[in-house]
Design a protein around this motif. Structure first.
Motif, PDB file in Angstrom:
ATOM      1  N   GLU A 135      62.407  45.668  47.864  1.00 32.94           N
ATOM      2  CA  GLU A 135      60.991  45.234  47.513  1.00 32.94           C
ATOM      3  C   GLU A 135      60.201  44.732  48.626  1.00 32.94           C
ATOM      4  O   GLU A 135      60.779  44.159  49.437  1.00 32.94           O
ATOM      5  CB  GLU A 135      61.044  44.340  46.234  1.00 32.94           C
ATOM      6  N   GLU A 136      58.549  45.041  48.848  1.00 33.38           N
ATOM      7  CA  GLU A 136      58.064  44.809  49.801  1.00 33.38           C
ATOM      8  C   GLU A 136      56.648  44.364  49.067  1.00 33.38           C
ATOM      9  O   GLU A 136      55.932  44.806  48.260  1.00 33.38           O
ATOM     10  CB  GLU A 136      57.846  45.874  50.822  1.00 33.38           C
ATOM     11  N   GLU A 137      55.971  43.361  50.104  1.00 33.88           N
ATOM     12  CA  GLU A 137      54.917  42.793  49.550  1.00 33.88           C
ATOM     13  C   GLU A 137      53.723  43.584  49.406  1.00 33.88           C
ATOM     14  O   GLU A 137      53.135  43.874  48.505  1.00 33.88           O
ATOM     15  CB  GLU A 137      54.322  41.894  50.794  1.00 33.88           C
ATOM     16  N   ILE A 138      53.462  44.864  50.264  1.00 31.06           N
ATOM     17  CA  ILE A 138      52.468  45.638  50.052  1.00 31.06           C
ATOM     18  C   ILE A 138      52.432  46.402  48.756  1.00 31.06           C
ATOM     19  O   ILE A 138      51.402  46.977  48.158  1.00 31.06           O
ATOM     20  CB  ILE A 138      52.365  46.903  51.095  1.00 31.06           C
ATOM     21  N   TYR A 139      53.616  46.705  48.055  1.00 26.16           N
ATOM     22  CA  TYR A 139      53.763  47.510  46.927  1.00 26.16           C
ATOM     23  C   TYR A 139      53.125  46.275  45.543  1.00 26.16           C
ATOM     24  O   TYR A 139      52.467  46.890  44.871  1.00 26.16           O
ATOM     25  CB  TYR A 139      55.068  47.757  46.461  1.00 26.16           C
ATOM     26  N   PHE A 140      53.276  45.234  45.558  1.00 25.17           N
ATOM     27  CA  PHE A 140      52.702  44.367  44.909  1.00 25.17           C
ATOM     28  C   PHE A 140      51.285  44.497  44.702  1.00 25.17           C
ATOM     29  O   PHE A 140      50.551  44.803  43.856  1.00 25.17           O
ATOM     30  CB  PHE A 140      53.079  42.833  45.013  1.00 25.17           C
ATOM     31  N   THR A 141      50.899  44.387  45.900  1.00 25.81           N
ATOM     32  CA  THR A 141      49.235  44.595  45.875  1.00 25.81           C
ATOM     33  C   THR A 141      48.620  45.833  45.328  1.00 25.81           C
ATOM     34  O   THR A 141      47.748  46.053  44.839  1.00 25.81           O
ATOM     35  CB  THR A 141      48.711  44.328  47.420  1.00 25.81           C
ATOM     36  N   ALA A 142      49.255  46.715  46.166  1.00 23.41           N
ATOM     37  CA  ALA A 142      49.127  48.244  45.679  1.00 23.41           C
ATOM     38  C   ALA A 142      48.942  48.722  44.025  1.00 23.41           C
ATOM     39  O   ALA A 142      48.018  49.311  43.643  1.00 23.41           O
ATOM     40  CB  ALA A 142      49.700  49.256  46.249  1.00 23.41           C
TER      41      ALA A 142
END
Ligand code: ATP
Ligand code: MG
Ligand code: MG
Length: 562
Positions: A71-78
């Motif tokens: 899991e990565e930060e950018i995916y949460f936002t996107a």
């Protein structure tokens, strides 16, 4: 306006509601933040948010973030962005990881009920316990299942405290290995992972599995109808087992068919390869079917909802061709976007006798729909037409411009007839056409688009075709990468767009036409129009004030595809 409610009124989703006709309804959309959402997820979003909305309830956006390895930060936002772009507002944004302590406590409770044990078996041993190859041998439990509650509790705490390395120990639920359903064969509940978590840092060395987490988080949030895809049908039994065994609130899980698209790839691994090999411009390349890509391409969110709605929801999977999706988009754009004139590959036409009209204003409607209004463009003595609308040698079955042949110019004072042309000897390309008004011909067979020299602007146009040559890239000879279509992107660097573009941009996304003022606002992609006789286009995010870049959303007609 789109009737996104239709799919809740009858059929599968109506039956699901009637099985548990409670109010208020609570649902959740539970993505794992390990990648960008794709077109299939749009169905899950529309179903979960739509179902709640239809029944006057609410839908959570829950990040199922229990696997720090992926899991990565950018995916949460996107992901959140995409949900909102589709027009839905999460009731609350939650994270499975917010429940790590609560989940841990329930795991201890489960151990206390003698319904879980710490196991040290490896993959081969577990496979054997589950009946071995093809389930041919009898199933059995390992010796760890005999451990006392106290021993299990101690070992589980040791797991928590970092006394075991990954794979040395894991917590297993004590279910029912005599059950025919593999989801009851003592599934894993917790594993040791030596990875810091995006939200909880290094607080935890053990992480709960999907099977342990999902049903309990649904329970914590008071989910009334937990809707998921059919690959979880067998999981329904373990889902119910865990909530019941722990004596917590029991949501109801029901399963609908997945949405898949042929002629493309959606798996994260393959998308990553396309990006890494620079075959596409990124995860949001308009040729892909991630939702960020579909958005960048200019597909309106309303068209996606209409598409999901048209397919309907049942328990069977929908395997859909791209052309089917494009039909819906085309139909949607047809009634919601303004029209402009654009010339992809311009060649100048000097109309010798047009002096009296040079610089004259013409009022042009934005659409057949009068509510969209009109705008003014300037006719000029020199106009640009598309190279493909001119032929050096006329023929009987040809109805556009050629020496001695008349063609109409959309909205112009008179049709024109070509008189001569000049050619660049080196390239063989026509560089200029000379023409005169044809004041006799009232109804030319064809009208073509043009742009004048006053107010029109240069732009780069990117025309997309299918990224793959076949419907099933995975089955292509030589592997899916050898199925890439070399003409998937055709760039016209010197296209010209008429002056009406500025107003189209200013008024985007033309909510009066879409009837959904809340949808699709904001980004450059919401600047959409029909280029008459060419295609539907949207402004690309690479555009600047000085440089217009347009993406082809879809062609005007299906037969122009591919
Ligand atoms: P993928 O592996 O394709 O990313 P996933 O199941 O791992 O899919 P999740 O992030 O777990 O993706 O998905 C969130 C929700 O979306 C789940 O409820 C899942 O069932 C649903 N979903 C995923 N793919 C599809 C699909 N193709 N059609 C419909 N729903 C889907
Ligand atoms: Mg996923
Ligand atoms: Mg998943």
């Amino acid at each position: 306006p789109v009737d996104t409610q239709a799919m809740f009124k009858q059929g599968f989703l109506n039956d699901v509601y009637n099985e548990r006709p409670v109010k208020p309804v609570f649902t959740r959309f539970p993505p794992e933040p390990n990648g960008f959402l794709h077109i299939g997820h749009a169905k899950a979003i529309a179903i979960n948010f739509g179902f709640a909305k239809y029944h006057g309830g609410n839908c959570y956006l829950r990040f199922d973030d229990t696997n720090p390895e992926a899991e990565e930060e950018i995916y949460f936002t996107a992901i959140e962005d995409t949900v909102r772009w589709l027009g839905f507002t999460p009731y609350k944004i939650t994270y499975s990881s917010d429940n790590f302590q609560k989940l841990y406590d329930l795991a201890e409770k489960l151990i206390g009920l003698d319904k879980a044990y710490v196991c040290h078996c490896n993959d081969d041993e577990i496979k054997l316990q589950r009946g071995g190859e093809k389930g041919a041998s009898p199933r059995f439990r390992c010796k760890h299942a005999e451990q006392s509650v106290e021993e299990n509790l101690q070992k589980f705490r040791d797991m928590r405290d970092g006394k075991y390395k990954p794979r040395e120990a894991f917590l297993r639920m004590k279910q029912d290995i005599t059950d025919g359903n593999p989801q009851m064969w003592d599934l894993a509940a917790y594993r040791v992972l030596d990875k810091p978590h995006h939200r909880t840092g290094s607080d935890w060395k053990i992480y709960p599995t999907y099977d342990f987490t999902h049903c309990l988080c649904d329970s914590f949030e008071g989910i009334t109808h937990s809707l998921c895809t059919t690959e979880f049908v067998l999981s329904r039994v373990s889902y119910e087992w865990l909530n019941k065994t722990l004596g917590v609130y029991e949501p109801m899980q029901r399963e609908y068919g997945r949405l898949s698209m042929t002629g493309t790839v959606l798996s994260k691994r393959k998308l990553k390869e396309l990006v890494d090999r620079k075959i596409v411009r990124g995860w949001d390349d308009p040729r892909l079917y991630t939702l960020i890509a579909v958005r960048r391409r200019g597909v309106p969110p309303g068209a996606i909802l209409e598409f999901v709605n048209e397919l309907g929801v049942t328990t069977s999977n929908s395997i859909i061709q791209i052309v089917r999706f494009e039909q819906t988009i085309r139909r949607y754009l047809e009634r919601t976007v303004p029209r402009l004139m654009l010339v992809l590959d311009p060649v100048p036409v000097v109309i010798e006798d047009a002096d009296e009209f040079d610089g004259s204003e013409i009022t042009v409607p934005f659409s057949k729909n009068a509510a969209m209004g009109d705008h003014k463009i300037k006719f000029t003595k020199t106009v640009y037409i598309d190279r493909s609308d001119f032929r050096e040698v006329d023929s009987k079955d040809y109805f556009r411009l050629a020496p001695g042949k008349t063609v109409g110019l959309l909205q112009a004072p008179f049709p024109i007839k070509a008189t001569s042309f000049t050619k660049d000897e080196a390239t063989g390309k026509v560089t200029e056409i000379r023409a005169a008004f044809d004041r006799e011909t009232k109804k030319p067979k064809t009208f073509i688009q043009w742009v004048g020299t006053d107010g029109s602007r240069k732009c780069e146009v990117r025309v997309y075709n299918s990224l793959f040559k076949s419907e099933n890239p995975a089955a292509a000879e030589g592997g899916w990468l050898s199925d890439i279509n070399p003409d998937s992107e055709v760039v016209y660097p010197d296209a010209l767009i008429e002056s009406g573009f500025d107003e189209v941009k200013r008024r985007a996304p033309w909510p009066e036409a879409a009837g959904e003022s809340e949808l699709g606002k904001g980004g450059p992609e919401s600047v959409r129009f029909q280029a008459m006789r060419v295609a539907y286009f949207a402004l690309d995010k690479d555009s600047t004030d000085d440089k217009i870049i347009l993406n082809r959303i879809v062609s005007l007609k299906e037969d122009k595809e591919k």
